[in-house]
Motif scaffolding. Structure first.
Motif, mmCIF file in Angstrom:
data_model
loop_
_atom_site.group_PDB
_atom_site.id
_atom_site.type_symbol
_atom_site.label_atom_id
_atom_site.label_comp_id
_atom_site.label_asym_id
_atom_site.label_seq_id
_atom_site.Cartn_x
_atom_site.Cartn_y
_atom_site.Cartn_z
ATOM 1 N N ARG A 15 6.098 23.152 31.615
ATOM 2 C CA ARG A 15 5.061 24.187 31.496
ATOM 3 C C ARG A 15 5.392 25.219 30.419
ATOM 4 N NH1 ARG A 15 4.583 27.490 35.904
ATOM 5 N NH2 ARG A 15 2.395 27.913 35.439
ATOM 6 N N ASN A 38 2.576 35.031 34.537
ATOM 7 C CA ASN A 38 2.944 33.617 34.651
ATOM 8 C C ASN A 38 4.228 33.315 33.896
ATOM 9 O OD1 ASN A 38 -0.520 32.530 34.304
ATOM 10 N ND2 ASN A 38 0.621 33.010 36.171
ATOM 11 N N LEU A 68 -0.774 30.570 29.763
ATOM 12 C CA LEU A 68 -0.110 31.371 30.781
ATOM 13 C C LEU A 68 -0.273 32.862 30.500
ATOM 14 C CD1 LEU A 68 3.242 29.381 31.084
ATOM 15 C CD2 LEU A 68 1.215 29.191 32.529
ATOM 16 N N SER A 69 -0.461 33.630 31.548
ATOM 17 C CA SER A 69 -0.524 35.075 31.427
ATOM 18 C C SER A 69 0.892 35.636 31.315
ATOM 19 C CB SER A 69 -1.200 35.674 32.657
ATOM 20 O OG SER A 69 -0.381 35.481 33.812
ATOM 21 N N GLU A 78 7.327 34.884 35.569
ATOM 22 C CA GLU A 78 7.685 34.144 36.775
ATOM 23 C C GLU A 78 8.289 32.783 36.436
ATOM 24 O OE1 GLU A 78 4.273 36.099 39.710
ATOM 25 O OE2 GLU A 78 4.046 34.046 38.960
#
Length: 244
Positions: free
Chosen positions: A177, A97, A93-94, A100
């Motif tokens: 996630r 990301n 994930l950035s 968020e």
């Protein structure tokens, strides 16, 4: 961080899944996906790890067909990405990301907190309080693995105590996630102490059925986790499940 040596050790100790998948009511690909999901969540396969099929087949005791089907399950969950001619890789994930994702999971868990204060049974609240005591004992022993497991169980129980199946479904999908990022700050003792105090305050707020207080503590708790996760971003190189 996993490497080929770690994978080989795990392969020697991990029980094969082929026999278990047939007798526990789950399909073999679902069982394989569950095993891989847990390894990703626990950080054994960090973000960016390339998932070598041959190594994982040996590790899990399965053929390539159920493994590839498991990859597709995890890809649908956003945990794995499958690239043509390159195979599967754990999603990295950035910064955007991560921010968020924690914003969303913070909102979902705050809602669960509010609903749990309204709907949780006395037994459910007592169970969460008992788990908090168990977590305090693990914290006192500096037993991070057990603390980690109990921590996960508490967040899960609060979600269940909201008694909203759609909310629980959304929580599970988003939480998978970022599960491996949620507790990285606990490696720092000062931050771990703070997290433990926040969980004690959560148990007290739930016991009092104080929805505003519980939701507020949860949002703050997850915001701290987000900032800790962002600090780790880019610090570790991508791992490969096996070099072969």
């Amino acid at each position: 961080m996993p490497d080929s040596g770690a994978a080989n050790v795990a392969a020697e100790t991990a029980p094969p899944l082929a026999a278990r998948g047939a007798g526990n009511g789950r399909t073999l690909p679902a069982t394989v996906a569950g095993q891989l999901r847990e390894r990703i969540i626990q950080g054994e396969f960090p973000p960016g790890t390339r998932l070598n099929e041959r190594t994982l087949c040996d590790l899990l005791g399965v053929s390539r067909t159920p493994l590839r089907e498991a990859f597709r399950v995890l890809a649908a969950e956003g945990l794995v990405q499958i690239e043509p001619n390159r195979g599967a890789q754990v999603v990295a994930l950035s910064e955007a990301n991560i921010r968020e994702a924690f914003e969303v999971i913070g909102g979902l868990e705050a809602m669960s907190c509010r609903l749990a204060c309204e709907r949780a049974t006395d037994t459910e609240i007592a169970e969460i309080r008992a788990l908090t005591y168990e977590m305090m004992a693990s914290h006192a022993r500096h037993d991070l693995p057990t603390y980690f497991q109990t921590n996960r169980a508490i967040h899960e129980r609060i979600s269940l105590a909201a008694h909203n199946s759609l909310l629980k479904q959304l929580y599970d999908a988003q939480n998978a996630r970022i599960q491996n990022l949620r507790f990285v700050s606990n490696e720092n003792r000062q931050k771990w102490d703070l997290a433990m105090r926040e969980h004690i305050e959560m148990a007290e707020a739930l016991d009092a059925r104080d929805a505003d207080r519980l939701a507020g503590i949860m949002r703050q708790h997850l915001q701290r986790k987000c900032e800790a996760a962002l600090k780790t971003l880019g610090q570790a190189p991508a791992a490969v499940a096996d070099s072969g």
